[in-house]
Scaffold this motif. Structure first.
Motif, short mmCIF file in Angstrom:
data_model
loop_
_atom_site.label_atom_id
_atom_site.label_comp_id
_atom_site.label_asym_id
_atom_site.label_seq_id
_atom_site.Cartn_x
_atom_site.Cartn_y
_atom_site.Cartn_z
N SER A 1 0.83 -1.21 0.00
CA SER A 1 0.00 0.00 0.00
C SER A 1 0.86 1.25 0.00
N ALA A 2 1.93 1.23 0.79
CA ALA A 2 2.82 2.39 0.84
C ALA A 2 3.40 2.65 -0.56
N PHE A 3 3.78 1.55 -1.23
CA PHE A 3 4.33 1.67 -2.59
C PHE A 3 3.29 2.25 -3.53
N SER A 4 2.07 1.67 -3.50
CA SER A 4 1.02 2.08 -4.42
C SER A 4 0.65 3.55 -4.21
N LEU A 5 0.44 3.93 -2.95
CA LEU A 5 0.07 5.31 -2.66
C LEU A 5 1.23 6.26 -2.95
N GLY A 6 2.46 5.77 -2.75
CA GLY A 6 3.65 6.59 -3.07
C GLY A 6 3.69 6.93 -4.54
N VAL A 7 3.47 5.91 -5.37
CA VAL A 7 3.43 6.14 -6.83
C VAL A 7 2.31 7.14 -7.14
N LEU B 1 -1.48 2.41 -15.27
CA LEU B 1 -0.57 2.49 -14.13
C LEU B 1 -1.11 1.66 -12.96
N SER B 2 -2.39 1.80 -12.72
CA SER B 2 -3.04 1.04 -11.65
C SER B 2 -2.90 -0.46 -11.91
N PHE B 3 -3.08 -0.87 -13.16
CA PHE B 3 -2.96 -2.29 -13.52
C PHE B 3 -1.52 -2.77 -13.31
N LEU B 4 -0.53 -1.95 -13.69
CA LEU B 4 0.87 -2.35 -13.54
C LEU B 4 1.24 -2.53 -12.06
N ILE B 5 0.73 -1.62 -11.21
CA ILE B 5 0.98 -1.76 -9.76
C ILE B 5 0.35 -3.06 -9.26
#
Length: 529
Positions: A439-445, A467-471
């Motif tokens: 989550s930290a990674f996803s929200l960071g991006v 981008l959402s799909f790649l994450i």
């Protein structure tokens, strides 16, 4: 042109608004105080008494926020019907909720999504998810919902933002505080019928004004009627919707407390599955109710300063006296629907997953209900502050911000729930890692994408849905790898005994098959140009 409605209201309009408020409070009051015993089950899950119509209308009421009314008209005005994908493509994921997730949620007999995951992976997972759910409800539901509502009320009545958000919150908070889910569900059925009536009236007046349906069909560029846009389309290329939308949809329809709570309050699994089917049919209405408004406005008023004014322009110019009051009523209705459902979800998760399990394990039912109500008050205050903070950041397109924020909150949730339900070898370490580090990674991006290196200035970004799909893909692979390299974790996973999962009844199967046929038909009809 002045979009402020206040100066154009007649005595009839005021009478309609007053009558609506009286009816609303009467419904809410009856649902809240009909039987005096107030247990946590009745406050949070409506005594498991909801039938399919209540569930469908309530989920739809939670889903149709005011930002949708405005945003869909705005997208209709500038690009045509492409945004209907966000509604029609949803039926696949609603089916997943009805047939895969709901039977497990109901068999596990849980009140919250963190509770469901806790049954599988223990306390640490339940705690992480509970805080995750609280933050998600506070930010994406309450604060963004309230902000878009405040913008609307400010547009209609011309009062400052802080006044409009406080009025809205007090209103939505009343039902949640007094009656919980049952009151919200009863009120939402009434409000959604009203929304359909008023929006259809607006569409019919607009179609007549344009000169009939064939005139409407031929007066806009032909690509306005295409659901699938070419890969070169800058705003909604087909592959972005195909890949990116499912990530948000799984997180939103299958794992979001505010959406799923109505199903958890179902009388029976069949009623729950029929209710989810019903919202699929209701979503077909998004085209005539919301998007067409924008397309009609494009034909009638081609030179608007901003597409965002499409909805209010149609209302102020086409509705006769007395009807304008109804529009105010509908806009308040969709807001109260969304905000009260999210307040109820917030109070359920906090009272049951945080308070009753960690803060005061000896709590009585009375304590839990009291804390649930206090949470509603704190949630209201918090949402007002954040909505005012969002208001100070200028120049954001509402719908895209909403979709983008969802697009960065969704991947970890989608990964964790899909793996838990479909893959027995998923381990606690993988789930907790994805929920925290992932989550930290996803929200960071997300933060980098929205604010640090915005795509308007830096062209290396893919479409936000891609981008959402790649994450999602990266987190999914990470979760599988962590699970496979964690043999002890596989042994430790608690096998939840769901009993024999009930197969969908013939009625449920028939209605889902019918919905699928209609949806495929619609996609074929709206691509032949």
């Amino acid at each position: 042109m002045g979009n402020n409605l206040l100066g154009r209201l007649t005595i009839w309009d005021y009478a309609i608004v007053a009558a609506y408020l009286v009816i609303l409070f009467a419904i809410g009051y009856r649902a809240s105080f009909s039987k005096r015993e107030k247990t946590e089950e009745s406050l949070f899950l409506a005594n498991k008494s909801l039938g399919w119509a209540s569930i469908g209308f309530n989920m739809w009421g939670t889903n149709v926020g005011p930002s949708m009314l405005l945003a869909f008209a705005s997208i209709g005005y500038s690009t045509g019907i492409v945004a209907v994908n966000f509604e029609w493509y949803a039926f696949v994921f609603l089916f997943l909720l009805a047939v895969v997730f709901a039977p497990r949620y109901l068999a596990a007999n849980v009140s919250t999504m963190p509770g469901f995951m806790g049954r599988q992976f223990g306390d640490s997972t339940q705690n992480i998810l509970a805080w995750y759910a609280l933050i998600k409800i506070l930010i994406s539901w309450l604060s963004l919902g309230l902000f878009s509502g405040g913008v609307l009320v400010r547009q209609i009545l011309g009062i400052p933002m802080w006044q409009s958000v406080i009025v809205l919150v007090l209103f939505a908070g009343f039902f949640t505080f007094a009656g919980g889910l049952k009151a919200i569900a009863k009120v939402n059925v009434f409000q959604m019928l009203l929304l359909i009536g008023v929006s259809l009236t607006l569409t019919v007046i607009g179609v007549n004004k344009v000169g009939g349906l064939s005139k409407l069909w031929n007066s806009v560029p032909s690509h306005y009627w295409n659901l699938v846009q070419p890969a070169s389309d800058p705003k909604y290329p087909w592959y972005a919707i195909l890949l990116g939308y499912p990530v948000s949809a799984v997180a939103f329809f299958c794992t979001d407390q505010a959406m799923v709570q109505s199903v958890l309050g179902a009388k029976s699994l069949e009623q729950g599955q029929l209710g989810v089917n019903f919202i699929g049919w209701l979503k077909i209405l998004s085209l005539p109710l919301f998007i067409l408004t924008g397309i009609l406005c494009y034909i009638l008023f081609p030179n608007l300063a901003s597409p965002d004014q499409a909805y209010m322009t149609m209302v102020t110019t086409l509705f006769p006296a007395g009807m304008k009051g109804l529009v105010i009523v509908v806009l308040i209705a969709v807001l109260v629907g969304t905000i009260s459902s999210s307040l109820n979800a917030l109070s359920t998760v906090f009272a049951m997953d945080v308070y009753a399990r960690n803060i005061n394990p000896q709590a009585t039912e009375k304590d839990v209900v009291r804390v649930g109500r206090l949470t509603v008050l704190v949630g209201c205050a918090f949402a007002v502050l954040v909505a005012l903070a969002i208001d100070s950041v200028k120049g954001l397109n509402l719908f895209d911000v909403f979709q983008a924020v969802l697009g960065f909150i969704a991947p970890p949730l989608a990964v964790v729930f899909l793996l838990t339900v479909f893959w027995r070898r998923t381990t606690q370490r993988a789930v907790n890692g994805i929920l925290s580090v992932g989550s930290a990674f996803s929200l960071g991006v997300g933060v980098v994408y929205l604010w640090v290196l915005p795509p308007s200035q830096y062209s290396f970004w893919p479409h936000y849905l891609v981008l959402s799909f790649l994450i999602f893909a990266a987190l999914f692979v990470a979760a599988v790898l962590v699970s496979l390299t964690d043999p002890a974790g596989q042994a430790a996973r608690q096998a939840v005994d769901y009993g024999v999962l009930a197969k969908p009844t013939p009625r449920v199967r028939l209605l889902w098959a019918a919905l699928a046929v209609v949806m495929v038909g619609l996609y074929i009809v709206f691509n032949g140009h």
